[in-house]
Design a protein around this motif. Structure first.
Motif, mmCIF file in Angstrom:
data_model
loop_
_atom_site.group_PDB
_atom_site.id
_atom_site.type_symbol
_atom_site.label_atom_id
_atom_site.label_comp_id
_atom_site.label_asym_id
_atom_site.label_seq_id
_atom_site.Cartn_x
_atom_site.Cartn_y
_atom_site.Cartn_z
ATOM 1 N N MET A 82 2.552 6.752 -0.066
ATOM 2 C CA MET A 82 1.108 6.610 0.080
ATOM 3 C C MET A 82 0.653 5.242 -0.416
ATOM 4 O O MET A 82 -0.217 4.608 0.180
ATOM 5 N N CYS A 83 1.232 4.760 -1.495
ATOM 6 C CA CYS A 83 0.902 3.430 -2.011
ATOM 7 C C CYS A 83 1.264 2.376 -0.981
ATOM 8 O O CYS A 83 0.495 1.447 -0.726
ATOM 9 N N TYR A 84 2.432 2.509 -0.381
ATOM 10 C CA TYR A 84 2.866 1.575 0.657
ATOM 11 C C TYR A 84 1.887 1.590 1.832
ATOM 12 O O TYR A 84 1.514 0.543 2.351
ATOM 13 N N CYS A 85 1.478 2.791 2.248
ATOM 14 C CA CYS A 85 0.556 2.899 3.385
ATOM 15 C C CYS A 85 -0.775 2.221 3.078
ATOM 16 O O CYS A 85 -1.329 1.516 3.920
ATOM 17 N N LYS A 86 -1.295 2.415 1.858
ATOM 18 C CA LYS A 86 -2.579 1.816 1.492
ATOM 19 C C LYS A 86 -2.475 0.299 1.416
ATOM 20 O O LYS A 86 -3.349 -0.418 1.887
ATOM 21 N N ASN A 87 -1.400 -0.181 0.820
ATOM 22 C CA ASN A 87 -1.252 -1.623 0.617
ATOM 23 C C ASN A 87 -0.856 -2.354 1.889
ATOM 24 O O ASN A 87 -1.307 -3.466 2.132
ATOM 25 N N SER A 88 0.003 -1.765 2.681
ATOM 26 C CA SER A 88 0.485 -2.462 3.869
ATOM 27 C C SER A 88 -0.596 -2.574 4.935
ATOM 28 O O SER A 88 -0.574 -3.492 5.741
ATOM 29 N N GLY A 89 -1.564 -1.677 4.940
ATOM 30 C CA GLY A 89 -2.655 -1.748 5.908
ATOM 31 C C GLY A 89 -3.469 -3.015 5.727
ATOM 32 O O GLY A 89 -3.806 -3.703 6.698
#
Length: 118
Positions: A82-89
């Motif tokens: 979830m952290c990756y999804c938030k940051n990579s967006g």
């Protein structure tokens, strides 16, 4: 009376909850098999003489701790995802904007180079 005979019964899909229960039951059966093979693998005399109910309780406690550990690992991985999804967006949208600006800049440069070529 003509009855139509089918070669195989209709396929029924198990609901997801039933699948989870089936998988848990499969683990219990595997653990029980391993527990019955323990005396053959050189277990101590106290383990062989243990109360069968105690063996099952011990096995279930071990399974509970294992399932708890697996759940904690899954939660940790999900948190990282979830952290990756938030940051990579945000990173992705920033790189898209930068590329669009560069495209706008390169358009006239390409046209100028084509004119020079002619």
């Amino acid at each position: 009376k003509n009855r139509e005979v089918t070669s195989r019964p209709p396929t029924k899909h198990l609901p997801v909850g039933s699948l989870v229960v089936a998988m848990a039951f499969s683990r219990i059966v595997k653990a029980a098999m391993l527990a019955t093979l323990a005396p053959l693998s050189g277990a101590t005399s106290t383990q062989m003489e243990a109360n069968p109910i105690r063996k099952v309780v011990t096995m279930l406690q071990a399974m509970q701790s294992k399932v708890t550990e697996e759940g904690e690992k899954a939660e940790e991985l999900f948190g990282k995802f979830m952290c990756y999804c938030k940051n990579s967006g945000g990173d992705l949208s920033g790189s898209i904007q930068a590329a669009e600006l560069k495209i706008a800049e390169l358009g006239p440069e390409i046209q100028g180079a084509e004119e020079k070529k002619l």
